[in-house]
Design an enzyme around this catalytic site. Structure first.
Site, short mmCIF file in Angstrom:
data_model
loop_
_atom_site.label_atom_id
_atom_site.label_comp_id
_atom_site.label_asym_id
_atom_site.label_seq_id
_atom_site.Cartn_x
_atom_site.Cartn_y
_atom_site.Cartn_z
N ASN A 37 0.81 -1.22 0.00
CA ASN A 37 0.00 0.00 0.00
C ASN A 37 0.85 1.27 0.00
OD1 ASN A 37 -2.34 1.48 0.05
ND2 ASN A 37 -2.96 0.90 2.12
N HIS A 122 -14.65 -5.74 10.90
CA HIS A 122 -14.30 -4.43 11.46
C HIS A 122 -15.54 -3.62 11.82
CE1 HIS A 122 -10.02 -3.84 9.63
NE2 HIS A 122 -10.22 -5.08 10.01
N ARG A 147 -13.46 -6.59 15.42
CA ARG A 147 -12.46 -5.60 15.84
C ARG A 147 -13.18 -4.28 16.07
NH1 ARG A 147 -7.57 -2.85 12.28
NH2 ARG A 147 -9.11 -1.23 11.92
N TYR A 159 -7.09 6.37 13.66
CA TYR A 159 -6.86 5.21 12.81
C TYR A 159 -8.10 4.30 12.85
CZ TYR A 159 -5.92 0.53 11.51
OH TYR A 159 -6.06 -0.69 10.93
N ASP A 210 -6.94 -2.71 17.51
CA ASP A 210 -5.65 -2.42 16.88
C ASP A 210 -5.13 -1.08 17.39
OD1 ASP A 210 -3.48 -2.15 15.22
OD2 ASP A 210 -4.58 -2.41 13.34
N HIS A 212 -2.27 0.03 16.46
CA HIS A 212 -1.57 0.52 15.27
C HIS A 212 -0.24 1.19 15.63
CE1 HIS A 212 -1.52 1.78 10.96
NE2 HIS A 212 -2.24 0.68 10.85
N GLU A 236 -3.73 -5.63 19.25
CA GLU A 236 -2.82 -5.71 18.08
C GLU A 236 -1.83 -4.56 18.04
OE1 GLU A 236 -5.02 -6.05 14.43
OE2 GLU A 236 -3.43 -5.08 13.30
N GLU A 262 2.09 -7.27 11.20
CA GLU A 262 1.60 -7.01 9.85
C GLU A 262 2.61 -6.24 9.01
OE1 GLU A 262 -2.07 -4.92 10.76
OE2 GLU A 262 -1.20 -3.06 10.00
N ARG A 283 1.00 -11.90 12.71
CA ARG A 283 0.15 -11.29 11.68
C ARG A 283 0.83 -11.10 10.34
NH1 ARG A 283 -4.24 -9.21 11.87
NH2 ARG A 283 -3.88 -7.15 10.99
N HIS A 312 -2.85 -10.57 8.63
CA HIS A 312 -3.33 -9.28 8.13
C HIS A 312 -4.23 -9.54 6.91
CE1 HIS A 312 -1.94 -5.17 6.30
NE2 HIS A 312 -3.07 -5.03 6.96
N ASP A 316 -6.22 -3.59 1.36
CA ASP A 316 -5.07 -3.30 0.49
C ASP A 316 -4.27 -4.57 0.18
OD1 ASP A 316 -4.67 -1.99 3.37
OD2 ASP A 316 -2.75 -2.85 2.82
N GLU A 339 -8.09 -11.97 9.49
CA GLU A 339 -8.74 -10.66 9.32
C GLU A 339 -9.53 -10.64 8.01
OE1 GLU A 339 -6.06 -7.31 9.11
OE2 GLU A 339 -7.69 -5.88 9.42
N TRP A 402 2.46 6.32 12.63
CA TRP A 402 1.07 6.30 12.17
C TRP A 402 0.50 4.91 12.40
CZ3 TRP A 402 -1.30 3.39 8.22
CH2 TRP A 402 -2.71 3.62 8.13
O1 KDG Z 1 -1.96 -0.34 4.46
C1 KDG Z 1 -2.06 -0.26 5.84
C2 KDG Z 1 -3.23 -1.07 6.32
O2 KDG Z 1 -3.20 -2.35 5.78
C3 KDG Z 1 -3.24 -1.19 7.83
O3 KDG Z 1 -3.32 0.09 8.38
C4 KDG Z 1 -4.43 -2.03 8.26
O4 KDG Z 1 -3.58 -2.17 10.49
C5 KDG Z 1 -4.30 -2.60 9.61
C6 KDG Z 1 -5.13 -3.77 9.93
O5 KDG Z 1 -4.95 -4.30 11.01
O6 KDG Z 1 -5.94 -4.16 9.09
MG MG Z 2 -3.28 -3.63 12.04
#
Ligand code: KDG
Ligand code: MG
Length: 402
Positions: A37, A122, A147, A159, A210, A212, A236, A262, A283, A312, A316, A339, A402
């Site tokens: 991505n 999600h 999630r 996020y 998550d 993140h 996560e 991931e 993941r 994951h 994307d 997921e 991020w």
């Molecule tokens: O491209 C980034 C995403 O795949 C990511 O932010 C998604 O963290 C993610 C998830 O757990 O699906």
């Molecule tokens: Mg994630």
């Protein structure tokens, strides 16, 4: 049998995807997902400029040897771009092998260990009310694992929260959007979110969250401890994973299960995490972690530490990546969960799939190989559209994860 052609397609049916298509001299086609991505063209170039001509003429049945040719043989090994390219090659070769034997891929990975693949969906919302309502809808549709993400009061973006109707898509046209972050606000908000979700939806539903990569190890330890009463299926990416030792602090303070990986791309990224039993779910997806050949080794290694998979599966990752994951999930003993985010209708104009959703699980078709088709003519109707993932800044402007 010899590889006659290696072609790379970049298209944007709803979002960007990079697809590798390998064709043998007897006309068997193998597909691999090479999407990274926001860095799509880097992987496309890696494949076109450094792999395609080296693939043509090889016997596609020698998957292990070809894997090592592109991994060890590259000298500049590892990294997300290289490993996404190797993954696409590897998955396409497994697709060819299974098709040439006229059998679904899972049969080459040990056969079925289960009937279906448990997935998590999600639920997200701009408020706790919205997130809880979204979770309720998914539970009513039959999902057994959800999630939960919700906006953090006082922050402009969070996020995992969709901007409008439709799924969450973080990559946006042009250069990276700048988002704001504040760990204190987030840490105050999340336990209250899960208190409410448990109160509304009971104790049976599996709940995931998550972070993140956004916390320091001690902040993550505190969150994992604060969330214990709500019995999460997993927490996560509580910290950025390059500091494997950072996970020790979380373990010292909490029994909340941890999922990570991931953004990892080789088994080496997990070594401390496995040998010190610092995680519960890995993941790293097949399409970024060296394909089926490398993930088979990692999953087997993880099984000795009672670590399960939870790949994951955001949108994307193309339907080819999801199909590869599903065959693998079906076959291995230490599968945990998969997921799942539904791809858009235009994505399915390009990719035909054989898997289907039933009561919160995905069922894999018995079509030979991966069971995915790629329509080049349809793909040409959706040209590549540059997009970037956001960056994050703390409220005082400091650049953050991020
Ligand atoms: O491209 C980034 C995403 O795949 C990511 O932010 C998604 O963290 C993610 C998830 O757990 O699906
Ligand atoms: Mg994630």
């Amino acid at each position: 049998m010899k590889l006659a052609k290696a072609e790379v397609f970049v298209c944007c049916p709803g979002r960007n995807f990079v697809t590798l298509k390998l064709t043998t001299d007897d006309g068997i086609v193998g597909l691999g997902d090479a999407t990274l991505n926001g860095r799509e063209l880097a992987v496309a170039s890696y494949l076109n400029d450094h792999c395609s001509s080296a693939l043509v003429g090889r016997d596609p049945r020698n998957i292990e040897d070809i894997w090592h040719y592109f991994y060890r043989g590259a000298y500049w090994r590892r990294g997300p771009v290289t490993m996404a390219a190797i993954s696409a090659i590897d998955v396409a070769l497994w697709d060819i092998k299974a098709k040439s034997l006229n059998t679904p891929l899972y049969n080459l990975l040990g056969g079925k260990s289960r009937r279906e693949v448990l997935v998590y969906a999600h639920a997200n919302g701009k408020s706790v009310d919205e997130a809880s309502a979204a979770a309720g809808e998914l539970i009513a549709q039959g999902f057994r694992a959800v999630r939960i993400q919700s906006s953090v009061p006082g922050l402009s973006h969070t996020y995992g929260i969709a901007k409008g109707p439709g799924g969450y898509e973080p990559a946006q046209p042009g250069i990276a959007e700048e988002h704001a972050w504040d760990s204190a606000k987030y840490l105050r908000h999340v336990p209250a979110l899960f208190e409410r979700i448990r109160a509304d939806h009971g104790s049976e539903i599996h709940l995931l969250h998550d972070v993140h990569h956004r916390l320091t190890p001690i902040e993550a330890a505190r969150l994992a401890k604060d969330l214990e009463p709500y019995r999460l299926f997993w927490l996560e990416d509580p910290v950025a994973g390059e500091l494997q030792e950072g996970l020790r602090l979380i373990r010292r303070h909490s029994t909340t299960p941890i999922a990570i990986g991931e953004v990892f791309n080789t088994a080496y990224d997990f070594s401390t995490l496995l040998t010190e039993q610092l995680i519960d779910y890995l993941r790293m997806p097949i399409c970024h972690g060296g394909g089926i050949t490398h993930l088979s080794k990692l999953a087997a290694w993880a099984s000795f530490y009672h670590v399960q998979t939870g790949f994951h599966g955001a949108t994307d990752l193309s339907p080819i990546a999801l199909a590869a994951a599903l065959h693998f999930d079906l076959a291995i003993n230490n599968f945990g969960i998969q997921e799942y985010m539904p791809h858009s209708a235009s994505t399915f104009d390009v990719f035909g799939v054989g898997y289907s959703l039933a009561q919160g699980a995905l069922v894999v078709s018995d079509a030979p190989g991966l069971g995915v088709t790629f329509d080049e003519v349809a793909a040409a109707r959706f040209p590549y559209a540059p997009a970037s993932l956001p960056v994050n800044r703390k409220l005082d402007g400091t650049l953050y994860h991020w």
